[in-house]
Design a protein around this motif. Structure first.
Motif, short mmCIF file in Angstrom:
data_model
loop_
_atom_site.label_atom_id
_atom_site.label_comp_id
_atom_site.label_asym_id
_atom_site.label_seq_id
_atom_site.Cartn_x
_atom_site.Cartn_y
_atom_site.Cartn_z
N TYR A 1 43.07 58.18 9.06
CA TYR A 1 42.20 58.64 10.12
C TYR A 1 41.95 57.56 11.32
CZ TYR A 1 40.41 62.70 7.76
OH TYR A 1 40.18 64.00 6.96
N VAL A 2 42.03 58.35 12.43
CA VAL A 2 41.76 57.69 13.82
C VAL A 2 40.48 58.42 14.41
CG1 VAL A 2 42.77 57.34 15.93
CG2 VAL A 2 44.18 57.33 13.91
N GLY A 3 39.73 57.64 15.05
CA GLY A 3 38.37 58.14 15.91
C GLY A 3 38.86 58.19 17.39
N LYS A 4 38.49 59.16 17.95
CA LYS A 4 38.60 59.53 19.38
C LYS A 4 37.49 59.79 20.22
CE LYS A 4 43.18 59.58 19.75
NZ LYS A 4 43.93 58.56 20.72
N TYR A 5 37.21 59.25 21.38
CA TYR A 5 36.14 59.49 22.03
C TYR A 5 36.50 60.10 23.40
CZ TYR A 5 34.23 56.25 18.45
OH TYR A 5 33.90 55.75 17.33
N GLY B 1 32.09 61.02 19.38
CA GLY B 1 33.42 61.02 18.95
C GLY B 1 33.86 62.36 17.97
N PHE B 2 35.20 62.20 17.69
CA PHE B 2 35.75 62.89 16.50
C PHE B 2 36.96 62.12 15.81
CE2 PHE B 2 38.51 64.29 19.90
CZ PHE B 2 39.79 64.33 19.33
N MET B 3 37.15 62.32 14.46
CA MET B 3 38.00 61.69 13.73
C MET B 3 39.22 62.73 13.11
SD MET B 3 35.40 60.46 10.78
CE MET B 3 36.91 60.23 9.30
N TYR B 4 40.34 62.45 12.92
CA TYR B 4 41.37 63.27 12.83
C TYR B 4 42.52 62.58 11.62
CZ TYR B 4 44.23 61.79 16.16
OH TYR B 4 45.17 60.77 16.88
#
Length: 161
Positions: free
Chosen positions: A61-65, A158-161
């Motif tokens: 998983y990676v977090g994005k903002y 954020g979100f994570m995917y």
């Protein structure tokens, strides 16, 4: 599977629980909350990413903002379409925008998407919470990409995917 959050502030751990379950890892929500460093103020994506990556090796998983609408929809869609993981998104929304309730910060899992990226299916752990006041409502529903982006961009969690 959508898991009900067990406290008013466990939306992050409940969403992580759903993602881990999809990846074949079963963890109890209380342990997840500890691992995600959840407090009465909630959870942070960075802590959720660290925890979920330590629990499994199937998807990193990676977090994005602060992503643009096109990048948010592209990343959510590609993750759902490949079936490799369940994204988790942080949102702020209100009943004025067509949601069932209002919140200043909430995590949900994203489990489906239209092929044209115009709408996403969400799993909402708040609906099953005993104090939600939403008994009988569906824990899953679909929101347009525009509505989802509006709720995502109102808050920088954020979100994570």
């Amino acid at each position: 599977t959508v898991y009900s959050q067990v406290t008013s502030y466990n939306c992050g751990p409940a969403s992580v629980q759903a993602a881990l379950n999809y990846l074949g890892v079963n963890r109890n929500q209380s342990d997840i909350a500890k691992g995600c460093r959840t407090t009465v103020n909630g959870s942070y994506i960075a802590d959720m990413v660290t925890y979920i990556n330590r629990q499994q090796g199937r998807n990193r998983y990676v977090g994005k903002y602060n992503e643009s609408k096109s990048e948010m929809t592209r990343l959510l869609y590609s993750t759902v379409a490949t079936g490799k993981a369940v994204p988790i998104i942080g949102l702020t929304f209100s009943t004025n925008d067509g949601w069932l309730y209002s919140t200043n910060g909430h995590f949900m899992s994203v489990y489906g998407a239209k092929s044209d990226k115009s709408a996403f299916a969400l799993g909402d752990p708040w609906i099953g919470y005993s104090g939600s006041g939403l008994y009988g409502e569906s824990w899953t529903y679909t929101k347009s990409a525009t509505t989802l982006y509006k709720a995502y961009s109102k808050v920088n969690i954020g979100f994570m995917y």
